[in-house]
Scaffold this motif. Structure first.
Motif, PDB file in Angstrom:
ATOM      1  N   GLY A 128       0.832  -1.202   0.000  1.00 61.00           N
ATOM      2  CA  GLY A 128       0.000   0.000   0.000  1.00 61.00           C
ATOM      3  C   GLY A 128       0.859   1.242   0.000  1.00 61.00           C
ATOM      4  O   GLY A 128       1.938   1.270  -0.612  1.00 61.00           O
ATOM      5  N   ALA A 165       2.124   4.942   2.338  1.00 64.25           N
ATOM      6  CA  ALA A 165       2.247   5.685   3.592  1.00 64.25           C
ATOM      7  C   ALA A 165       2.663   7.110   3.258  1.00 64.25           C
ATOM      8  O   ALA A 165       3.281   7.359   2.213  1.00 64.25           O
ATOM      9  CB  ALA A 165       3.270   5.034   4.523  1.00 64.25           C
ATOM     10  N   SER A 166       2.306   8.030   4.129  1.00 63.82           N
ATOM     11  CA  SER A 166       2.676   9.435   3.904  1.00 63.82           C
ATOM     12  C   SER A 166       3.834   9.816   4.811  1.00 63.82           C
ATOM     13  O   SER A 166       3.893   9.418   5.975  1.00 63.82           O
ATOM     14  CB  SER A 166       1.475  10.352   4.159  1.00 63.82           C
ATOM     15  N   ALA A 183      -6.057   2.440   8.045  1.00 63.11           N
ATOM     16  CA  ALA A 183      -5.578   3.779   7.673  1.00 63.11           C
ATOM     17  C   ALA A 183      -5.310   4.614   8.925  1.00 63.11           C
ATOM     18  O   ALA A 183      -5.973   4.447   9.955  1.00 63.11           O
ATOM     19  CB  ALA A 183      -6.603   4.463   6.781  1.00 63.11           C
ATOM     20  N   ASP A 184      -4.322   5.483   8.834  1.00 64.05           N
ATOM     21  CA  ASP A 184      -3.902   6.401   9.906  1.00 64.05           C
ATOM     22  C   ASP A 184      -3.102   5.707  11.000  1.00 64.05           C
ATOM     23  O   ASP A 184      -2.785   6.334  12.020  1.00 64.05           O
ATOM     24  CB  ASP A 184      -5.097   7.122  10.534  1.00 64.05           C
ATOM     25  N   SER A 185      -2.762   4.415  10.829  1.00 64.90           N
ATOM     26  CA  SER A 185      -1.839   3.781  11.776  1.00 64.90           C
ATOM     27  C   SER A 185      -0.461   4.415  11.627  1.00 64.90           C
ATOM     28  O   SER A 185      -0.081   4.872  10.543  1.00 64.90           O
ATOM     29  CB  SER A 185      -1.756   2.275  11.514  1.00 64.90           C
ATOM     30  N   THR A 229       2.601   7.795   8.307  1.00 62.42           N
ATOM     31  CA  THR A 229       1.186   7.460   8.519  1.00 62.42           C
ATOM     32  C   THR A 229       0.695   6.571   7.387  1.00 62.42           C
ATOM     33  O   THR A 229       0.921   6.872   6.211  1.00 62.42           O
ATOM     34  CB  THR A 229       0.334   8.747   8.572  1.00 62.42           C
ATOM     35  N   VAL A 230       0.032   5.499   7.750  1.00 60.00           N
ATOM     36  CA  VAL A 230      -0.487   4.569   6.754  1.00 60.00           C
ATOM     37  C   VAL A 230      -1.648   5.220   6.002  1.00 60.00           C
ATOM     38  O   VAL A 230      -2.588   5.734   6.606  1.00 60.00           O
ATOM     39  CB  VAL A 230      -0.969   3.261   7.419  1.00 60.00           C
ATOM     40  N   VAL A 231      -1.566   5.196   4.680  1.00 60.80           N
ATOM     41  CA  VAL A 231      -2.686   5.608   3.830  1.00 60.80           C
ATOM     42  C   VAL A 231      -3.560   4.391   3.541  1.00 60.80           C
ATOM     43  O   VAL A 231      -4.775   4.432   3.696  1.00 60.80           O
ATOM     44  CB  VAL A 231      -2.173   6.244   2.529  1.00 60.80           C
ATOM     45  N   SER A 232      -2.935   3.313   3.137  1.00 57.89           N
ATOM     46  CA  SER A 232      -3.637   2.042   2.939  1.00 57.89           C
ATOM     47  C   SER A 232      -2.612   0.928   2.984  1.00 57.89           C
ATOM     48  O   SER A 232      -1.482   1.093   2.507  1.00 57.89           O
ATOM     49  CB  SER A 232      -4.394   2.009   1.607  1.00 57.89           C
ATOM     50  N   THR A 252      -3.161  -3.238   2.390  1.00 56.27           N
ATOM     51  CA  THR A 252      -4.052  -4.375   2.195  1.00 56.27           C
ATOM     52  C   THR A 252      -3.333  -5.443   1.383  1.00 56.27           C
ATOM     53  O   THR A 252      -2.197  -5.254   0.948  1.00 56.27           O
ATOM     54  CB  THR A 252      -5.337  -3.962   1.465  1.00 56.27           C
TER      55      THR A 252
END
Length: 355
Positions: free
Chosen positions: A77, A79-80, A146-148, A164-167, A169
């Motif tokens: 996925g 991350a930001s 998300a947001d983890s 920060t996790v965006v997605s 999966t």
């Protein structure tokens, strides 16, 4: 012993002949036990894990080219990232770790999973920059909400240590024994026929994460096949319904396998049709019994529900009565649940318990 040694008596306790006789009998008994166990392993419906894997290696080819059990896959996925110094580069292969700030209801809130960036990321001090990442360990525990927050074990100067996790999966666990057994038996009972309906189902099931599949020839017209599927484990938070990228993956694999004579093959997700159930005069009427009823109804739908399949009131009643602690109840909603179209599929909605 007596026949082999005339005049000898094996009934004398603690004699050499008695000890030899007991040992001979024990060895024969162990041999027969082994043969009995081996007979169970020679057929896939009773085989244990190691032997079941061997059956799978013989019978099954998966979408990724592997044979046998579908192995765990890596989650992937985005991350930001943010920087304290504008333009700082986060190199490809930079490692990140999870395990902090996960929701309390997350399956493994204390699990630490390692991730890595897949390409260089030029971070900005003005706004977060999104980069591609993937897990280093295969399994569903890499699917983070998300947001983890992810942390860098080795900080990079000029970059915030957290991302920060965006997605995230796509991580799947190893196929279970029962799932593997079901695929092997399906393959034996329904050998490939060059494009029969069950061939399309088998091709969909060969894709990692797919647990149930249905094929409907001619639904969209002569020469067409419609394939619907679910991913009960990978997409458990969405009742097993696949995401668009899952549909693309299954469609791509089926396109590689299907006959060229088929005009069109449509791979789609079923359409959810929620069914609400009202139960009155429940005995005993407790929260524990409510939970048992809900699980029993979900098990029934897992076994019976399919695209276009009517859910009969008798199935619902039997599922409720099958809950371990239920003594008596009155099913208020006694009508059958008819699906709105061939593509709709029943999903448990709200269970009401009138006061």
């Amino acid at each position: 012993m007596r026949a082999s040694l005339p005049g000898a008596d094996a009934n004398v306790p603690n004699s050499v002949l008695r000890v030899l006789s007991d040992n001979q009998g024990a060895l024969c008994h162990l041999t027969l036990q082994y043969i009995d166990w081996l007979a169970l392993q020679l057929l896939p419906d009773t085989a244990e894990t190691e032997w079941l894997d061997r059956h799978g290696q013989i019978w099954l080819v998966n979408a990724d080219g592997s044979t046998g059990r579908k192995l765990a896959s890596l989650s992937h996925g985005q991350a930001s990232f943010t920087a304290t110094v504008d333009g700082t580069v986060i190199p490809a292969g930079t490692q990140l770790q999870s395990g902090v700030n996960l929701p309390s209801d997350y399956a493994s809130p204390n699990t630490v999973v390692a991730f890595e960036t897949l390409a260089d990321v030029v971070a900005s001090a003005v706004a977060p920059v999104v980069g591609d990442i993937r897990a280093l360990d295969a399994g569903s525990f890499g699917n983070l909400p998300a947001d983890s927050m992810l942390t860098m074990p080795a900080p990079i100067p000029g970059v915030d240590q957290t991302a920060t996790v965006v997605s995230l999966t796509g991580g799947t666990d190893d196929e279970t024994d029962e799932e593997l057994r079901a695929r092997i038996l399906r393959r034996i009972r329904q050998p490939p026929m060059g494009g029969a309906a069950y061939d399309y189902e088998a091709w969909a099931l060969a894709v990692p994460g797919v647990t149930r599949a249905w094929a409907a020839p001619k639904e969209m017209g002569v020469g067409t096949v419609t394939v619907r599927f679910l991913m009960d484990d990978l997409r458990a938070d969405n009742d097993g319904w696949p995401e668009p990228e899952d549909i693309v993956a299954v469609a791509d694999y089926i396109d590689q396998k299907r006959p060229v004579a088929v005009k069109d093959c449509y791979v789609v997700a079923p359409i959810k049709q929620f069914i609400d159930i009202t139960i009155d005069q429940l005995v005993p009427d407790t929260e524990e019994v409510h939970a048992e009823i809900e699980q029993s109804l979900r098990d029934m739908l897992f076994a019976k529900a399919a695209p276009g399949q009517t859910i009969f009131a008798s199935w619902v009643s039997y599922a409720i009565m099958s809950a371990p602690s239920v003594v008596a109840f009155k099913l208020v909603t006694t009508d059958d649940y008819v699906m709105m179209s061939a593509g709709h599929m029943a999903v448990l909605g709200t269970i009401y318990y009138p006061p």
